[in-house]
Motif scaffolding. Structure first.
Motif, PDB file in Angstrom:
ATOM      1  N   HIS A  73      44.695  39.998  44.497  1.00  0.00           N
ATOM      2  CA  HIS A  73      43.498  39.452  45.128  1.00  0.00           C
ATOM      3  C   HIS A  73      42.917  38.335  44.265  1.00  0.00           C
ATOM      4  CE1 HIS A  73      40.895  41.473  42.205  1.00  0.00           C
ATOM      5  NE2 HIS A  73      41.675  42.531  42.365  1.00  0.00           N
ATOM      6  N   GLY A  74      42.161  37.477  44.928  1.00  0.00           N
ATOM      7  CA  GLY A  74      41.413  36.440  44.236  1.00  0.00           C
ATOM      8  C   GLY A  74      39.999  36.930  43.958  1.00  0.00           C
ATOM      9  N   ASP A  75      39.198  36.049  43.402  1.00  0.00           N
ATOM     10  CA  ASP A  75      37.802  36.386  43.138  1.00  0.00           C
ATOM     11  C   ASP A  75      36.951  36.029  44.353  1.00  0.00           C
ATOM     12  OD1 ASP A  75      38.135  33.609  42.878  1.00  0.00           O
ATOM     13  OD2 ASP A  75      36.486  33.442  41.463  1.00  0.00           O
ATOM     14  N   LEU A  76      35.746  36.558  44.424  1.00  0.00           N
ATOM     15  CA  LEU A  76      34.794  36.173  45.451  1.00  0.00           C
ATOM     16  C   LEU A  76      34.200  34.840  45.006  1.00  0.00           C
ATOM     17  CD1 LEU A  76      33.256  36.920  48.061  1.00  0.00           C
ATOM     18  CD2 LEU A  76      31.527  37.996  46.596  1.00  0.00           C
ATOM     19  N   HIS A  77      34.331  33.813  45.846  1.00  0.00           N
ATOM     20  CA  HIS A  77      33.895  32.477  45.438  1.00  0.00           C
ATOM     21  C   HIS A  77      33.363  31.672  46.612  1.00  0.00           C
ATOM     22  CE1 HIS A  77      38.161  32.090  46.619  1.00  0.00           C
ATOM     23  NE2 HIS A  77      37.789  30.919  47.100  1.00  0.00           N
ATOM     24  N   GLU A  78      32.588  30.650  46.269  1.00  0.00           N
ATOM     25  CA  GLU A  78      32.044  29.699  47.237  1.00  0.00           C
ATOM     26  C   GLU A  78      32.773  28.378  47.076  1.00  0.00           C
ATOM     27  OE1 GLU A  78      27.938  27.246  48.270  1.00  0.00           O
ATOM     28  OE2 GLU A  78      27.986  28.610  46.555  1.00  0.00           O
ATOM     29  N   HIS A  79      33.124  27.774  48.196  1.00  0.00           N
ATOM     30  CA  HIS A  79      33.786  26.472  48.161  1.00  0.00           C
ATOM     31  C   HIS A  79      32.758  25.352  48.083  1.00  0.00           C
ATOM     32  CE1 HIS A  79      37.966  27.618  48.737  1.00  0.00           C
ATOM     33  NE2 HIS A  79      37.462  28.666  49.363  1.00  0.00           N
ATOM     34  N   LEU A  80      32.927  24.466  47.105  1.00  0.00           N
ATOM     35  CA  LEU A  80      32.032  23.319  46.960  1.00  0.00           C
ATOM     36  C   LEU A  80      32.568  22.099  47.711  1.00  0.00           C
ATOM     37  CD1 LEU A  80      31.159  23.759  43.184  1.00  0.00           C
ATOM     38  CD2 LEU A  80      29.986  24.674  45.196  1.00  0.00           C
ATOM     39  N   GLY A  81      33.763  22.224  48.250  1.00  0.00           N
ATOM     40  CA  GLY A  81      34.397  21.185  49.063  1.00  0.00           C
ATOM     41  C   GLY A  81      35.390  21.851  49.995  1.00  0.00           C
ATOM     42  N   VAL A 116      40.206  36.352  49.047  1.00  0.00           N
ATOM     43  CA  VAL A 116      41.488  36.596  49.689  1.00  0.00           C
ATOM     44  C   VAL A 116      42.264  37.661  48.925  1.00  0.00           C
ATOM     45  CG1 VAL A 116      41.648  34.298  50.718  1.00  0.00           C
ATOM     46  CG2 VAL A 116      42.611  34.701  48.451  1.00  0.00           C
ATOM     47  N   SER A 117      43.174  38.304  49.649  1.00  0.00           N
ATOM     48  CA  SER A 117      44.033  39.319  49.058  1.00  0.00           C
ATOM     49  C   SER A 117      45.317  39.381  49.872  1.00  0.00           C
ATOM     50  CB  SER A 117      43.332  40.682  49.061  1.00  0.00           C
ATOM     51  OG  SER A 117      43.076  41.097  50.391  1.00  0.00           O
ATOM     52  N   THR A 118      46.241  40.223  49.431  1.00  0.00           N
ATOM     53  CA  THR A 118      47.454  40.453  50.187  1.00  0.00           C
ATOM     54  C   THR A 118      47.926  41.883  49.955  1.00  0.00           C
ATOM     55  OG1 THR A 118      49.735  39.712  50.598  1.00  0.00           O
ATOM     56  CG2 THR A 118      48.904  39.490  48.342  1.00  0.00           C
ATOM     57  N   GLU A 119      48.345  42.530  51.013  1.00  0.00           N
ATOM     58  CA  GLU A 119      48.892  43.880  50.889  1.00  0.00           C
ATOM     59  C   GLU A 119      50.375  43.826  50.554  1.00  0.00           C
ATOM     60  OE1 GLU A 119      47.959  45.620  54.668  1.00  0.00           O
ATOM     61  OE2 GLU A 119      45.796  45.514  54.301  1.00  0.00           O
TER      62      GLU A 119
END
Length: 136
Positions: A73-81, A116-119
Motif C-alpha cells: 500500500h501507499g501512504d494517505l496523501h493529497e495531490h498538489l497537481g 492506493v493498495s493492491t491485494e
C-alpha cells in the motif's frame, strides 16, 4: 526489455537533447530488467520504484514505474497537481473502493486525497505534475 538513454545526434537539432526509451513496457518479464529501488516512506509498504525522471523546478513533477507486491500500500496523501496512472499489470485498489486493472488509465485531480493498495500485486506507470502532501 531495454532502457536506452542517449543524446540525440547533434545535427538532428540545434540544441542537444537526451532521450530515454523503455522498450516492451507491457511485457511482465521485461519489467524485471529495470533497476528497481525500495520506496521508503512513512505509511508506504511493499513498494518498489523505477524513476524515469524527477523535475527540479518548483512543481517537482515526476514519472515513475511502480511495482507493488501483494498486500502493498501507499501512504494517505493529497495531490498538489494532476497525477496520471496507467495500470500495466495486476490490480490497483483505491481507498474509495474503485479497482483498476491492466489497461485502465486513471487521472487524479489536484486536491484529491487517497491511498492506493493492491491485494494481488500490480505494476503502474505514474506521472505527477506536482508533489503530494502526506495526510495525517
Amino acid at each position: 526489455m531495454s532502457v536506452v538513454t542517449r543524446p540525440a545526434a547533434p545535427e538532428a537539432e540545434p540544441q542537444q537533447r537526451h532521450v530515454t526509451v523503455v522498450r516492451d513496457i507491457f511485457d511482465p518479464v521485461g519489467l524485471d530488467a529495470l533497476r528497481w529501488e525500495r520506496w521508503q516512506e512513512p505509511g508506504r509498504a511493499g513498494v518498489d520504484v523505477h524513476r524515469l525522471y524527477v523535475t527540479d523546478d518548483d512543481a517537482s513533477g515526476a514519472a515513475m514505474i511502480t511495482r507493488m507486491a501483494p498486500g502493498a500500500h501507499g501512504d494517505l496523501h493529497e495531490h498538489l497537481g494532476y497525477e496520471l496512472i496507467l495500470v500495466l499489470e495486476g490490480e490497483l485498489c483505491n481507498d474509495n473502493g474503485d479497482r483498476y486493472r491492466a489497461g485502465d488509465l486513471v487521472v487524479e485531480e489536484p486536491g484529491s486525497v487517497h491511498r492506493v493498495s493492491t491485494e494481488t500485486g500490480c505494476t503502474v506507470l505514474g506521472v505527477r505534475h506536482a508533489p503530494t502532501r502526506p495526510v495525517v
